[in-house]
Motif scaffolding. Structure first.
Motif, PDB file in Angstrom:
ATOM      1  N   ILE A  92       0.816  -1.221   0.000  1.00  0.00           N
ATOM      2  CA  ILE A  92       0.000   0.000   0.000  1.00  0.00           C
ATOM      3  C   ILE A  92       0.852   1.275   0.000  1.00  0.00           C
ATOM      4  CG2 ILE A  92      -2.033  -1.081   1.025  1.00  0.00           C
ATOM      5  CD1 ILE A  92      -1.140  -0.075   3.743  1.00  0.00           C
ATOM      6  N   LYS A  93       2.161   1.115  -0.197  1.00  0.00           N
ATOM      7  CA  LYS A  93       3.079   2.245  -0.393  1.00  0.00           C
ATOM      8  C   LYS A  93       3.121   3.225   0.781  1.00  0.00           C
ATOM      9  CE  LYS A  93       3.622   0.479  -4.467  1.00  0.00           C
ATOM     10  NZ  LYS A  93       4.771  -0.419  -4.716  1.00  0.00           N
ATOM     11  N   VAL A  94       3.011   2.715   2.012  1.00  0.00           N
ATOM     12  CA  VAL A  94       3.189   3.571   3.180  1.00  0.00           C
ATOM     13  C   VAL A  94       4.654   3.501   3.607  1.00  0.00           C
ATOM     14  CG1 VAL A  94       0.806   3.324   3.950  1.00  0.00           C
ATOM     15  CG2 VAL A  94       2.532   1.698   4.747  1.00  0.00           C
ATOM     16  N   SER A  95       5.023   4.319   4.592  1.00  0.00           N
ATOM     17  CA  SER A  95       6.401   4.306   5.063  1.00  0.00           C
ATOM     18  C   SER A  95       6.746   2.949   5.668  1.00  0.00           C
ATOM     19  CB  SER A  95       6.607   5.402   6.111  1.00  0.00           C
ATOM     20  OG  SER A  95       5.901   5.090   7.303  1.00  0.00           O
ATOM     21  N   ALA A  96       8.044   2.657   5.712  1.00  0.00           N
ATOM     22  CA  ALA A  96       8.499   1.391   6.294  1.00  0.00           C
ATOM     23  C   ALA A  96       8.093   1.289   7.762  1.00  0.00           C
ATOM     24  CB  ALA A  96      10.014   1.272   6.140  1.00  0.00           C
ATOM     25  N   ALA A  97       8.144   2.435   8.460  1.00  0.00           N
ATOM     26  CA  ALA A  97       7.778   2.438   9.877  1.00  0.00           C
ATOM     27  C   ALA A  97       6.301   2.108  10.056  1.00  0.00           C
ATOM     28  CB  ALA A  97       8.100   3.792  10.500  1.00  0.00           C
ATOM     29  N   GLU A  98       5.454   2.720   9.239  1.00  0.00           N
ATOM     30  CA  GLU A  98       4.017   2.439   9.350  1.00  0.00           C
ATOM     31  C   GLU A  98       3.708   1.003   8.951  1.00  0.00           C
ATOM     32  OE1 GLU A  98      -0.284   3.704   7.382  1.00  0.00           O
ATOM     33  OE2 GLU A  98       1.255   5.256   7.656  1.00  0.00           O
ATOM     34  N   TRP A  99       4.383   0.499   7.924  1.00  0.00           N
ATOM     35  CA  TRP A  99       4.118  -0.876   7.497  1.00  0.00           C
ATOM     36  C   TRP A  99       4.472  -1.871   8.602  1.00  0.00           C
ATOM     37  CZ3 TRP A  99       1.118  -3.194   4.328  1.00  0.00           C
ATOM     38  CH2 TRP A  99       1.313  -4.542   4.001  1.00  0.00           C
ATOM     39  N   LYS A 100       5.557  -1.613   9.314  1.00  0.00           N
ATOM     40  CA  LYS A 100       5.933  -2.506  10.414  1.00  0.00           C
ATOM     41  C   LYS A 100       4.874  -2.481  11.510  1.00  0.00           C
ATOM     42  CE  LYS A 100       9.569  -3.628  13.734  1.00  0.00           C
ATOM     43  NZ  LYS A 100      10.875  -3.231  14.324  1.00  0.00           N
ATOM     44  N   VAL A 101       4.374  -1.284  11.847  1.00  0.00           N
ATOM     45  CA  VAL A 101       3.315  -1.178  12.849  1.00  0.00           C
ATOM     46  C   VAL A 101       2.083  -1.953  12.404  1.00  0.00           C
ATOM     47  CG1 VAL A 101       1.672   0.419  13.930  1.00  0.00           C
ATOM     48  CG2 VAL A 101       4.088   1.025  13.796  1.00  0.00           C
ATOM     49  N   ASN A 164     -11.391  11.546  12.042  1.00  0.00           N
ATOM     50  CA  ASN A 164     -11.399  11.427  10.586  1.00  0.00           C
ATOM     51  C   ASN A 164     -10.689  10.148  10.144  1.00  0.00           C
ATOM     52  OD1 ASN A 164     -12.554  14.115  10.078  1.00  0.00           O
ATOM     53  ND2 ASN A 164     -10.598  14.872  10.862  1.00  0.00           N
ATOM     54  N   ARG A 165     -11.169   9.589   9.057  1.00  0.00           N
ATOM     55  CA  ARG A 165     -10.485   8.440   8.451  1.00  0.00           C
ATOM     56  C   ARG A 165      -9.640   8.931   7.284  1.00  0.00           C
ATOM     57  NH1 ARG A 165     -11.534   4.273   4.496  1.00  0.00           N
ATOM     58  NH2 ARG A 165     -13.636   5.039   4.045  1.00  0.00           N
ATOM     59  N   ILE A 166      -8.408   8.462   7.216  1.00  0.00           N
ATOM     60  CA  ILE A 166      -7.518   8.822   6.114  1.00  0.00           C
ATOM     61  C   ILE A 166      -7.937   7.975   4.911  1.00  0.00           C
ATOM     62  CG2 ILE A 166      -5.132   9.109   5.382  1.00  0.00           C
ATOM     63  CD1 ILE A 166      -6.033  10.679   7.941  1.00  0.00           C
ATOM     64  N   THR A 167      -8.523   8.602   3.941  1.00  0.00           N
ATOM     65  CA  THR A 167      -9.087   7.866   2.798  1.00  0.00           C
ATOM     66  C   THR A 167      -8.081   7.658   1.677  1.00  0.00           C
ATOM     67  OG1 THR A 167      -9.955   9.970   1.962  1.00  0.00           O
ATOM     68  CG2 THR A 167     -11.444   8.605   3.281  1.00  0.00           C
ATOM     69  N   ASP A 168      -7.028   8.488   1.647  1.00  0.00           N
ATOM     70  CA  ASP A 168      -5.974   8.330   0.643  1.00  0.00           C
ATOM     71  C   ASP A 168      -4.639   8.335   1.376  1.00  0.00           C
ATOM     72  OD1 ASP A 168      -3.931   8.846  -1.335  1.00  0.00           O
ATOM     73  OD2 ASP A 168      -5.503   9.468  -2.707  1.00  0.00           O
ATOM     74  N   LEU A 169      -4.016   7.183   1.464  1.00  0.00           N
ATOM     75  CA  LEU A 169      -2.789   7.056   2.250  1.00  0.00           C
ATOM     76  C   LEU A 169      -1.628   7.824   1.631  1.00  0.00           C
ATOM     77  CD1 LEU A 169      -3.017   3.263   3.168  1.00  0.00           C
ATOM     78  CD2 LEU A 169      -3.543   5.219   4.639  1.00  0.00           C
ATOM     79  N   LYS A 170      -1.657   8.024   0.333  1.00  0.00           N
ATOM     80  CA  LYS A 170      -0.559   8.719  -0.323  1.00  0.00           C
ATOM     81  C   LYS A 170      -0.648  10.221  -0.110  1.00  0.00           C
ATOM     82  CE  LYS A 170       1.828   9.200  -4.767  1.00  0.00           C
ATOM     83  NZ  LYS A 170       1.850   8.797  -6.200  1.00  0.00           N
ATOM     84  N   SER A 171      -1.819  10.810  -0.338  1.00  0.00           N
ATOM     85  CA  SER A 171      -1.974  12.260  -0.226  1.00  0.00           C
ATOM     86  C   SER A 171      -2.328  12.707   1.181  1.00  0.00           C
ATOM     87  CB  SER A 171      -3.063  12.742  -1.187  1.00  0.00           C
ATOM     88  OG  SER A 171      -4.340  12.259  -0.770  1.00  0.00           O
ATOM     89  N   GLY A 172      -2.845  11.781   1.982  1.00  0.00           N
ATOM     90  CA  GLY A 172      -3.282  12.138   3.323  1.00  0.00           C
ATOM     91  C   GLY A 172      -4.691  12.684   3.369  1.00  0.00           C
ATOM     92  N   ALA A 173      -5.408  12.635   2.265  1.00  0.00           N
ATOM     93  CA  ALA A 173      -6.785  13.118   2.227  1.00  0.00           C
ATOM     94  C   ALA A 173      -7.632  12.356   3.237  1.00  0.00           C
ATOM     95  CB  ALA A 173      -7.356  12.944   0.821  1.00  0.00           C
ATOM     96  N   LYS A 174      -8.571  13.058   3.849  1.00  0.00           N
ATOM     97  CA  LYS A 174      -9.368  12.439   4.903  1.00  0.00           C
ATOM     98  C   LYS A 174     -10.804  12.914   4.839  1.00  0.00           C
ATOM     99  CE  LYS A 174      -7.637  15.982   8.105  1.00  0.00           C
ATOM    100  NZ  LYS A 174      -6.840  16.207   9.327  1.00  0.00           N
TER     101      LYS A 174
END
Length: 353
Positions: A92-101, A164-174
């Motif tokens: 899902i192309k998130v940061s390595a830190a977030e993916w580990k979490v 709020n829910r983050i609806t677009d993980l890349k742009s941060g749109a919520k």
């Protein structure tokens, strides 16, 4: 057989049942007096604390010590939650830190299911904090309707602390979280606890049967087992407010603000917290175990004529301090976590996808 003879036999049976009922009632009354005496002895072991909240406050003050800081050889056998192919690029192309979490949280969901703590169809949830560089704190949790055994790292939803829910993980749109896929009861829980406890990064909310039973008792958790000793002075209580008003969030925050590791929500279930998923899981499993043993112990005491043994409160406090300072044993889940992950990998290998 004549009607008179039949009536006579029925009368004898009825008399026998009445005698058995009287004997059972007398036995239960006697047993409950012994249990009450044992409970009074337990309360009396903490000086000047006849009130529950005062007693809990005293124990917490005495037991507010670091958890397993001296246990340095934590889990020498490592188990990696992130797949090798996802170390440089995840699905899902998130940061390595977030993916580990996300992988750790998905493993926690699956592990709870393996331990029999994730099968309730009601609104249970597990939340982990995600700190994004430049965008502040968020947290991830499962989509409402997904069962614990279905949760994957990619399927977790991301929320901010404003609902709020983050609806677009890349742009941060919520957008405002809605009860279509968002568990609206768990969002304020995560926000309240994470804000009150900057050291807490994982919150587990589950409804095991034994925990609900103990949470419905005025006495709450009792020192009936070693699992309860692990959590001596570390479990708060809170009324269950189905309306989820602001006062409920304030109560949650206050219950954890002084460093406690868990909370019994009356008639409802538990919250268990930790600095990471491993610690929160450790607390949740041992709190459930403590409640399971208590239910069985009190049943034997009530119906079997046994008298429960409650250790002296001062002794429990000193023992708790010794346990937390031990260089040999860890009470933060770090020793068990690699085994937890290996078990999940064996039985639920898709968790980290």
């Amino acid at each position: 057989m004549s009607d008179n003879a039949a009536n006579y036999q029925n009368l004898i049976r009825f008399g026998g049942l009445m005698l058995c009922s009287f004997a059972l009632t007398s036995t239960l009354t006697s047993n409950r007096k012994r249990i009450s005496t044992a409970l009074m002895s337990l309360k009396g072991s903490v000086p000047n604390t006849t009130d529950r909240s005062q007693m809990e406050s005293t124990m917490t003050a005495d037991c507010n010590v670091p958890v397993s800081n001296n246990q340095v050889l934590k889990g020498p056998r490592k188990a990696e939650v992130v797949r090798p192919e996802h170390k440089t690029s995840n699905p899902i192309k998130v940061s390595a830190a977030e993916w580990k979490v996300r992988c750790e949280l998905a493993a926690t969901y699956r592990s709870l299911f393996q331990f029999g703590l994730g099968g309730d169809m009601a609104a249970q949830c597990v939340m982990s904090r995600v700190t994004d560089e430049g965008s502040g704190d968020h947290f991830v949790s499962h989509a409402w309707g997904d069962f614990f055994e279905e949760v994957t790292a990619s399927s977790l939803l991301k929320f901010d602390f404003e609902g709020n829910r983050i609806t677009d993980l890349k742009s941060g749109a919520k957008s405002t979280a809605l009860p279509d896929v968002s568990n609206m009861g768990c969002l304020p829980v995560a926000t309240a606890i994470f804000k009150a406890r900057p050291d807490v990064n994982c919150v587990i909310h589950i409804h095991p049967l034994a925990v609900m039973a103990v949470a419905g008792l005025e006495e709450g958790l009792l020192p009936c087992s070693q699992a309860a000793f692990f959590l001596h002075g570390q479990v708060s209580r809170e009324e269950y407010d189905f309306s989820y008003e602001d006062s409920f969030e304030d109560g949650l925050a206050n219950g954890f603000r002084n460093g406690k590791r868990a909370m019994l929500l009356n008639h409802h279930g538990m919250y268990a917290v930790g600095r990471n998923a491993a610690e929160a899981l450790f607390v949740a499993i041992h709190l459930n175990q403590a409640c399971e043993v208590q239910v069985r112990t009190m049943a034997m005491a009530d119906y079997g004529g046994c008298t429960p043994i409650f250790p002296d409160g001062a002794l429990l406090t000193e023992q708790y301090k010794d346990m937390m300072a031990s260089p040999d044993y860890s009470y933060d889940g770090s020793r068990e976590w690699p085994g937890v992950v290996r078990k999940v990998i064996r039985e639920h290998p898709d968790f980290n996808t």
